[in-house]
Design a protein around this motif. Structure first.
Motif, PDB file in Angstrom:
ATOM      1  N   GLY A 270       0.813  -1.211   0.000  1.00 42.76           N
ATOM      2  CA  GLY A 270       0.000   0.000   0.000  1.00 42.76           C
ATOM      3  C   GLY A 270       0.844   1.257   0.000  1.00 42.76           C
ATOM      4  O   GLY A 270       0.545   2.218  -0.697  1.00 42.76           O
ATOM      5  N   ILE A 271       1.920   1.268   0.777  1.00 41.29           N
ATOM      6  CA  ILE A 271       2.814   2.430   0.798  1.00 41.29           C
ATOM      7  C   ILE A 271       3.504   2.579  -0.548  1.00 41.29           C
ATOM      8  O   ILE A 271       3.633   3.683  -1.069  1.00 41.29           O
ATOM      9  CB  ILE A 271       3.836   2.301   1.943  1.00 41.29           C
ATOM     10  N   ARG A 272       3.949   1.460  -1.106  1.00 40.50           N
ATOM     11  CA  ARG A 272       4.616   1.529  -2.410  1.00 40.50           C
ATOM     12  C   ARG A 272       3.652   2.033  -3.475  1.00 40.50           C
ATOM     13  O   ARG A 272       4.041   2.796  -4.354  1.00 40.50           O
ATOM     14  CB  ARG A 272       5.171   0.157  -2.775  1.00 40.50           C
ATOM     15  N   ASP A 273       2.388   1.623  -3.399  1.00 42.68           N
ATOM     16  CA  ASP A 273       1.388   2.100  -4.355  1.00 42.68           C
ATOM     17  C   ASP A 273       1.173   3.607  -4.229  1.00 42.68           C
ATOM     18  O   ASP A 273       1.095   4.309  -5.233  1.00 42.68           O
ATOM     19  CB  ASP A 273       0.058   1.378  -4.156  1.00 42.68           C
ATOM     20  N   THR A 274       1.083   4.110  -3.010  1.00 44.50           N
ATOM     21  CA  THR A 274       0.873   5.547  -2.835  1.00 44.50           C
ATOM     22  C   THR A 274       2.111   6.336  -3.251  1.00 44.50           C
ATOM     23  O   THR A 274       1.982   7.426  -3.802  1.00 44.50           O
ATOM     24  CB  THR A 274       0.502   5.897  -1.384  1.00 44.50           C
ATOM     25  N   ASP A 275       3.294   5.775  -3.016  1.00 43.63           N
ATOM     26  CA  ASP A 275       4.512   6.443  -3.487  1.00 43.63           C
ATOM     27  C   ASP A 275       4.533   6.487  -5.007  1.00 43.63           C
ATOM     28  O   ASP A 275       4.925   7.489  -5.603  1.00 43.63           O
ATOM     29  CB  ASP A 275       5.761   5.727  -2.977  1.00 43.63           C
ATOM     30  N   GLY A 276       4.087   5.424  -5.643  1.00 45.99           N
ATOM     31  CA  GLY A 276       3.995   5.389  -7.106  1.00 45.99           C
ATOM     32  C   GLY A 276       2.995   6.399  -7.628  1.00 45.99           C
ATOM     33  O   GLY A 276       3.212   7.031  -8.669  1.00 45.99           O
ATOM     34  N   MET A 277       1.885   6.567  -6.918  1.00 42.28           N
ATOM     35  CA  MET A 277       0.896   7.565  -7.320  1.00 42.28           C
ATOM     36  C   MET A 277       1.472   8.971  -7.214  1.00 42.28           C
ATOM     37  O   MET A 277       1.206   9.819  -8.069  1.00 42.28           O
ATOM     38  CB  MET A 277      -0.347   7.474  -6.430  1.00 42.28           C
ATOM     39  N   ALA A 278       2.249   9.221  -6.171  1.00 35.57           N
ATOM     40  CA  ALA A 278       2.864  10.543  -5.999  1.00 35.57           C
ATOM     41  C   ALA A 278       3.827  10.840  -7.144  1.00 35.57           C
ATOM     42  O   ALA A 278       3.812  11.936  -7.721  1.00 35.57           O
ATOM     43  CB  ALA A 278       3.588  10.611  -4.661  1.00 35.57           C
TER      44      ALA A 278
ATOM     45  N   LEU B  84      -4.461  11.761  -8.735  1.00 38.05           N
ATOM     46  CA  LEU B  84      -3.425  10.869  -8.204  1.00 38.05           C
ATOM     47  C   LEU B  84      -2.730  11.486  -6.998  1.00 38.05           C
ATOM     48  O   LEU B  84      -2.478  10.795  -6.007  1.00 38.05           O
ATOM     49  CB  LEU B  84      -2.402  10.540  -9.289  1.00 38.05           C
ATOM     50  N   ALA B  85      -2.419  12.766  -7.062  1.00 38.23           N
ATOM     51  CA  ALA B  85      -1.757  13.428  -5.935  1.00 38.23           C
ATOM     52  C   ALA B  85      -2.677  13.469  -4.714  1.00 38.23           C
ATOM     53  O   ALA B  85      -2.229  13.226  -3.590  1.00 38.23           O
ATOM     54  CB  ALA B  85      -1.341  14.838  -6.333  1.00 38.23           C
ATOM     55  N   SER B  86      -3.945  13.750  -4.936  1.00 34.26           N
ATOM     56  CA  SER B  86      -4.897  13.803  -3.821  1.00 34.26           C
ATOM     57  C   SER B  86      -5.044  12.448  -3.141  1.00 34.26           C
ATOM     58  O   SER B  86      -5.052  12.363  -1.906  1.00 34.26           O
ATOM     59  CB  SER B  86      -6.254  14.287  -4.316  1.00 34.26           C
ATOM     60  N   VAL B  87      -5.148  11.401  -3.934  1.00 33.29           N
ATOM     61  CA  VAL B  87      -5.275  10.056  -3.369  1.00 33.29           C
ATOM     62  C   VAL B  87      -3.999   9.665  -2.624  1.00 33.29           C
ATOM     63  O   VAL B  87      -4.051   9.094  -1.530  1.00 33.29           O
ATOM     64  CB  VAL B  87      -5.619   9.026  -4.470  1.00 33.29           C
ATOM     65  N   ALA B  88      -2.841   9.980  -3.194  1.00 36.62           N
ATOM     66  CA  ALA B  88      -1.574   9.653  -2.537  1.00 36.62           C
ATOM     67  C   ALA B  88      -1.455  10.389  -1.205  1.00 36.62           C
ATOM     68  O   ALA B  88      -1.022   9.811  -0.206  1.00 36.62           O
ATOM     69  CB  ALA B  88      -0.401   9.998  -3.454  1.00 36.62           C
ATOM     70  N   LEU B  89      -1.824  11.664  -1.178  1.00 27.79           N
ATOM     71  CA  LEU B  89      -1.769  12.424   0.072  1.00 27.79           C
ATOM     72  C   LEU B  89      -2.781  11.901   1.086  1.00 27.79           C
ATOM     73  O   LEU B  89      -2.491  11.815   2.282  1.00 27.79           O
ATOM     74  CB  LEU B  89      -2.017  13.911  -0.207  1.00 27.79           C
ATOM     75  N   TRP B  90      -3.961  11.552   0.622  1.00 25.77           N
ATOM     76  CA  TRP B  90      -4.994  11.043   1.515  1.00 25.77           C
ATOM     77  C   TRP B  90      -4.587   9.709   2.145  1.00 25.77           C
ATOM     78  O   TRP B  90      -4.865   9.462   3.306  1.00 25.77           O
ATOM     79  CB  TRP B  90      -6.302  10.899   0.728  1.00 25.77           C
ATOM     80  N   ARG B  91      -3.894   8.878   1.375  1.00 24.13           N
ATOM     81  CA  ARG B  91      -3.453   7.574   1.874  1.00 24.13           C
ATOM     82  C   ARG B  91      -2.150   7.654   2.667  1.00 24.13           C
ATOM     83  O   ARG B  91      -1.697   6.657   3.194  1.00 24.13           O
ATOM     84  CB  ARG B  91      -3.275   6.596   0.717  1.00 24.13           C
ATOM     85  N   GLY B  92      -1.532   8.810   2.737  1.00 26.70           N
ATOM     86  CA  GLY B  92      -0.344   8.986   3.555  1.00 26.70           C
ATOM     87  C   GLY B  92       0.943   8.534   2.893  1.00 26.70           C
ATOM     88  O   GLY B  92       1.686   7.737   3.461  1.00 26.70           O
ATOM     89  N   THR B  93       1.235   9.044   1.718  1.00 24.43           N
ATOM     90  CA  THR B  93       2.452   8.676   1.019  1.00 24.43           C
ATOM     91  C   THR B  93       3.691   9.174   1.759  1.00 24.43           C
ATOM     92  O   THR B  93       3.637  10.177   2.480  1.00 24.43           O
ATOM     93  CB  THR B  93       2.453   9.234  -0.418  1.00 24.43           C
ATOM     94  N   GLU B  94       4.780   8.475   1.592  1.00 25.70           N
ATOM     95  CA  GLU B  94       6.052   8.911   2.161  1.00 25.70           C
ATOM     96  C   GLU B  94       6.706   9.965   1.275  1.00 25.70           C
ATOM     97  O   GLU B  94       7.633  10.640   1.694  1.00 25.70           O
ATOM     98  CB  GLU B  94       6.991   7.722   2.335  1.00 25.70           C
ATOM     99  N   ARG B  95       6.246  10.103   0.053  1.00 27.18           N
ATOM    100  CA  ARG B  95       6.766  11.098  -0.889  1.00 27.18           C
ATOM    101  C   ARG B  95       5.800  12.276  -0.976  1.00 27.18           C
ATOM    102  O   ARG B  95       5.306  12.627  -2.039  1.00 27.18           O
ATOM    103  CB  ARG B  95       6.987  10.459  -2.254  1.00 27.18           C
ATOM    104  N   ARG B  96       5.567  12.870   0.152  1.00 26.51           N
ATOM    105  CA  ARG B  96       4.594  13.962   0.256  1.00 26.51           C
ATOM    106  C   ARG B  96       4.975  15.157  -0.624  1.00 26.51           C
ATOM    107  O   ARG B  96       4.120  15.758  -1.268  1.00 26.51           O
ATOM    108  CB  ARG B  96       4.489  14.381   1.710  1.00 26.51           C
ATOM    109  N   GLY B  97       6.242  15.503  -0.658  1.00 26.60           N
ATOM    110  CA  GLY B  97       6.689  16.630  -1.475  1.00 26.60           C
ATOM    111  C   GLY B  97       6.428  16.421  -2.945  1.00 26.60           C
ATOM    112  O   GLY B  97       5.984  17.325  -3.657  1.00 26.60           O
ATOM    113  N   ARG B  98       6.672  15.206  -3.409  1.00 25.80           N
ATOM    114  CA  ARG B  98       6.440  14.915  -4.816  1.00 25.80           C
ATOM    115  C   ARG B  98       4.944  14.932  -5.138  1.00 25.80           C
ATOM    116  O   ARG B  98       4.543  15.372  -6.210  1.00 25.80           O
ATOM    117  CB  ARG B  98       7.049  13.559  -5.170  1.00 25.80           C
TER     118      ARG B  98
END
Length: 88
Positions: free
Chosen positions: A12-20, A45-59
């Motif tokens: 899940g984290i890898r997926d959100t990082d990929g979305m970012a 994609l950025a909104s979903v990644a931020l909502w899911r708590g991506t580790e690549r928040r800046g990107r």
């Protein structure tokens, strides 16, 4: 004792990082071509990644900003040319 996260959490984290990363790339690409389509996709994609708590928040934030910029550029060129699209 389990030292690593469960496989579903790592995926899940890898997926959100990929979305970012994808939102950043699509937003950047959207400034040049197909900004009507790539801009909203980058925003989602950025909104979903931020909502899911991506580790690549800046990107993800850059992707969100670039997606919005895509739509602003499209609106500006549409106003300038009085057309639905723009080209070089």
């Amino acid at each position: 004792m389990q030292l690593t996260a469960p496989a579903s959490r790592r995926t899940g984290i890898r997926d959100t990082d990929g979305m970012a990363v994808a939102s950043f790339i699509l937003g950047l690409l959207g400034l040049l071509v197909l900004n009507l389509f790539l801009g909203p996709i980058a925003i989602v994609l950025a909104s979903v990644a931020l909502w899911r708590g991506t580790e690549r928040r800046g990107r993800a934030l850059l992707g969100l900003g670039l997606g919005v910029a895509d739509l602003v550029v499209l609106a500006a060129f549409m106003q300038f040319d009085s057309t639905i699209s723009w080209s070089f």
